[in-house]
Design a protein around this motif. Structure first.
Motif, PDB file in Angstrom:
ATOM      1  N   UNK A 149      -3.345   1.976   3.456  1.00 28.66           N
ATOM      2  CA  UNK A 149      -2.492   3.057   2.935  1.00 28.66           C
ATOM      3  C   UNK A 149      -2.707   4.354   3.713  1.00 28.66           C
ATOM      4  N   UNK A 150      -3.750   4.407   4.536  1.00 24.07           N
ATOM      5  CA  UNK A 150      -4.021   5.636   5.291  1.00 24.07           C
ATOM      6  C   UNK A 150      -3.545   5.593   6.743  1.00 24.07           C
ATOM      7  N   UNK A 151      -3.048   4.454   7.198  1.00 23.20           N
ATOM      8  CA  UNK A 151      -2.585   4.362   8.599  1.00 23.20           C
ATOM      9  C   UNK A 151      -1.058   4.418   8.607  1.00 23.20           C
ATOM     10  N   UNK A 152      -0.525   5.511   9.120  1.00 21.70           N
ATOM     11  CA  UNK A 152       0.918   5.788   9.061  1.00 21.70           C
ATOM     12  C   UNK A 152       1.707   4.665   9.741  1.00 21.70           C
ATOM     13  N   UNK A 153       2.758   4.244   9.061  1.00 28.74           N
ATOM     14  CA  UNK A 153       3.558   3.113   9.529  1.00 28.74           C
ATOM     15  C   UNK A 153       5.001   3.395   9.167  1.00 28.74           C
ATOM     16  N   UNK A 154       5.876   3.407  10.162  1.00 32.20           N
ATOM     17  CA  UNK A 154       7.274   3.641   9.832  1.00 32.20           C
ATOM     18  C   UNK A 154       8.169   3.293  11.009  1.00 32.20           C
ATOM     19  N   UNK A 184      -5.424  -0.742  14.051  1.00 27.73           N
ATOM     20  CA  UNK A 184      -5.738   0.601  13.562  1.00 27.73           C
ATOM     21  C   UNK A 184      -6.262   0.549  12.130  1.00 27.73           C
ATOM     22  N   UNK A 221      -9.822  -0.396  12.343  1.00 32.47           N
ATOM     23  CA  UNK A 221     -10.650   0.744  12.775  1.00 32.47           C
ATOM     24  C   UNK A 221     -10.859   1.725  11.624  1.00 32.47           C
ATOM     25  N   UNK A 222      -9.803   1.933  10.840  1.00 32.70           N
ATOM     26  CA  UNK A 222      -9.908   2.840   9.702  1.00 32.70           C
ATOM     27  C   UNK A 222     -10.855   2.265   8.652  1.00 32.70           C
ATOM     28  N   UNK A 263       0.836  -1.205   0.000  1.00 36.48           N
ATOM     29  CA  UNK A 263       0.000   0.000   0.000  1.00 36.48           C
ATOM     30  C   UNK A 263       0.872   1.257   0.000  1.00 36.48           C
ATOM     31  N   UNK A 269       5.300   6.623  15.792  1.00 30.77           N
ATOM     32  CA  UNK A 269       4.155   6.305  14.928  1.00 30.77           C
ATOM     33  C   UNK A 269       3.007   5.681  15.697  1.00 30.77           C
ATOM     34  N   UNK A 276      -5.101   8.263  10.215  1.00 33.98           N
ATOM     35  CA  UNK A 276      -5.819   7.024   9.936  1.00 33.98           C
ATOM     36  C   UNK A 276      -5.897   6.103  11.139  1.00 33.98           C
ATOM     37  N   UNK A 277      -7.091   5.526  11.355  1.00 32.27           N
ATOM     38  CA  UNK A 277      -7.254   4.471  12.351  1.00 32.27           C
ATOM     39  C   UNK A 277      -7.302   4.938  13.786  1.00 32.27           C
ATOM     40  N   UNK A 324       5.853   5.308   5.062  1.00 35.79           N
ATOM     41  CA  UNK A 324       6.619   5.873   6.165  1.00 35.79           C
ATOM     42  C   UNK A 324       7.482   7.047   5.737  1.00 35.79           C
ATOM     43  N   UNK A 363      -6.905  -2.594   1.460  1.00 28.06           N
ATOM     44  CA  UNK A 363      -5.740  -1.816   1.021  1.00 28.06           C
ATOM     45  C   UNK A 363      -5.917  -0.302   1.190  1.00 28.06           C
TER      46      UNK A 363
END
Lengths: 417, 417
Positions: B282-287, B129, B132-133, A20, A150, A159-160, A25, B278
């Protein structure tokens, strides 16, 4: 599309099929200059890295902070390899965990104990919980726009999230003593922690050093209210001083978190704390599958040896000053006004008056094409491999970038493909 | 105190000076047999590891799950080293990220996309998350006693929690279809996710496989309510099937998380999801700072090649069956009744009727002294290096352990120092 990025772009299209956003990040190309910046890298060495096309860049991001001695520093890699040879994932930690904790306690003046993890987020979030356990209070105060990781309580993404995630988090404006005082007053006896970065380095904004009054207020308000002062030193640690940055500005933290530069790019983070917080720290569960890996611990010990031996933070400041002077001169010669902010060791530079960041993006694309990797919305990072010669070479390349930037229309947006 | 552990114990005393609890998290000796188990390790190779005193153990915990091929598997290490040679922390990921995501999508039947992180917790929490989103609902349902990581919504610890952390989390008893139905009914149109491990493996309790009715109810209730089914396959992934365990039991997940064994001990975790999830993903920040390191990705690709080529999950099941038969025989010969539970590839074994776990602890100490590393409260893990010869050697050592156990008083508590 920048020619040198085309191989990256092919991989990025492939990535979009199965990931996605393609690359997510902080290293997502969407957060730099979409469609113009490389999305993938092939190799790094010293002060430089290469994209998939083989184009070489002088690297002024340094992996967004972890690389402080230069990519693939031979001594750090040797230390990590030696530790790794004995096994990376055993049923128990290695004694290197104790040696690194001892080193952190010895080097950080207020620290009585330390814990180790993998990411900054692991430990900023854990420190919040430790503060809640220590104070038996819920509320966390943080600066608007400050990045502390994060997790839901602080993520820059929306998001979320559910309302409960931020119900006990309140924000104030950096350096605004009155607003900070009002927060403490409003939540009297309910504030568990004030969490701060040593200076303010928001994305899409100039960096701001703390005022003396702000530091004094942070110390005083925590002390008087019984809240803990948590210093998120993940980004600055080792770059402004040998280890902790608190002394540089006069903070008196109860807890501090390090990460990024701690092991020159190896995956490790650390939190340290005062004696009186130790009982709470021992009651907040903390673990991760791979955290006992001795290789990043060996890399951290070697990195700490080196930052002291080589006076790295002074070197970074000098290199940063040389770079900023060079940029200002080159900009001036081409009639471009640039605005610099933050400590020279980790400066942020943008085109003056460029509220949309489009001219700064265009300047960064011009730099990229000339072989210098900058970032239009995020502070940059110097490393010890940025010798005077490398800085001078970078400035020479940037001279060409300013020329191109002006020739292309002085940044009425990024140059068209 | 166990003689072989004395060097570990000296380091543990030193650790207690600078680390809250000395060694924290799941590898804390407090969670095995306090004062009797080693706290530190020196080296691992294949099916064995060595403590600081040089005592060798046949390893039946395998780093608490990550080591699936054996410690320091030469092919996996070579793949990781080759990737690492090009730099571990660059400004962008390497194409290996794409290749690994493609592999995960190809191997997991329901997966349309994948993301990579470092720890299981990173991604179980992110999946919550994402759910939830996707659903725009808050509530998460989980089984009582199930471990999904160390974050506030699910940590087994109590320290530092505030009411908001669990306000939108509700628990039910494993395999209790009626209670699960009641949860869904009570929170009608508010359930974002049901998160499950493939089977129930609580600490301090027997493992329980899911009933067919429970799996069917989980699938049906999620489908009918629009909640997402999140399979936390971190501990089981690669051990019960080539990759995902959902097909083994008939789960129809929307999201699944892998980690532990994915790269034979290298620090990486992964989440995969269905096409319709998907956009939310793509909207839930991950890093994470160090997540672009290509070495664990190369290690994961090599590990996946090997689990398929060598039929590793069948090998683990056979080795586990051989081990359990041997233990039952040895126990029987010494008049000890043991209770086994869970899949043989990752079994849990304790002394029958031992509600306090003290007799099981004593048996594990006896095994430790004879050179077999077991755990009294946590499931064990077989690996591909547990050949028939190694299992037979382990059983022979355990024969001696049962002898010692009975001689020492058949476990009226751990033997006194």
């Amino acid at each position: 599309m920048s020619g040198s990025g085309s191989e990256s772009q092919r991989w990025f299209q492939r990535a979009l099929e199965v990931i996605p956003g393609g690359v997510y990040g902080h290293t997502s190309p969407v957060l730099s200059v979409p469609g113009r910046y490389p999305a993938f890298a092939r190799e790094g060495r010293g002060s430089r890295y290469w994209d998939l096309y083989g184009k070489e860049y002088i690297d002024l991001l340094c992996g967004y902070g972890p690389v402080i001695l230069g990519h693939r520093d031979p001594e750090v890699e040797a230390a990590a390899n030696e530790a790794r040879e004995r096994g990376a994932c055993l049923n128990h930690p290695s004694p290197l965990m104790v040696e690194l904790a001892e080193r952190l306690v010895a080097w950080v003046d207020f620290a009585d104990w330390a814990v180790l993890a993998k990411n900054g987020s692991d430990l900023t979030t854990w420190c919040i919980r430790v503060a809640r356990e220590h104070t038996n209070r819920p509320m966390v105060l943080k600066a608007r726009g400050a990045y502390h990781g994060m997790h839901a309580w602080c993520t820059p993404g929306r998001g979320g999230l559910i309302p409960e995630d931020r119900a006990q988090v309140e924000e104030f404006s950096w350096n605004d003593v009155e607003e900070l005082e009002a927060c403490f007053h409003r939540h009297r006896d309910r504030v568990a922690a004030l969490i701060l970065t040593p200076f303010h380095h928001p994305s899409y904004g100039d960096s701001e050093l703390p005022t003396e009054a702000f530091v004094a207020a942070a110390n005083r308000l925590c002390r008087d209210s019984g809240a803990l002062l948590v210093l998120d030193d993940v980004r600055c640690g080792l770059r402004l001083a040998e280890l902790g940055s608190h002394g540089v500005f006069g903070y008196e933290p109860d807890l501090a978190v390090y990460g990024k530069a701690l092991a020159n790019g190896h995956a490790i983070s650390a939190a340290v704390g005062r004696h009186r917080v130790r009982p709470a720290a021992s009651r907040v569960f903390l673990t991760g599958t791979f955290w006992n890996d001795p290789a990043p611990m060996a890399a951290a010990l070697e990195t700490l040896d080196r930052v002291r031996r080589d006076g790295v933070h002074q070197r970074l400041a000098q290199a940063g000053e040389r770079l900023l002077e060079g940029i200002q001169s080159a900009a001036g010669r081409h009639g471009v006004e640039v605005r610099t902010s933050g400590p020279p060791a980790m400066p942020y530079v943008r085109v003056e008056g460029d509220d949309s960041f489009l001219r700064t993006q265009a300047l960064c694309v011009a730099a990229l094409d000339r072989g210098v990797f900058l970032h239009p919305h995020h502070n940059w990072f110097l490393c010890a491999a940025h010798t005077d010669e490398v800085i001078d070479e970078a400035v020479e390349r940037l001279e060409g970038a300013f020329q191109d930037f002006v020739r292309n229309g002085a940044g009425g947006g990024p140059p068209s493909p």
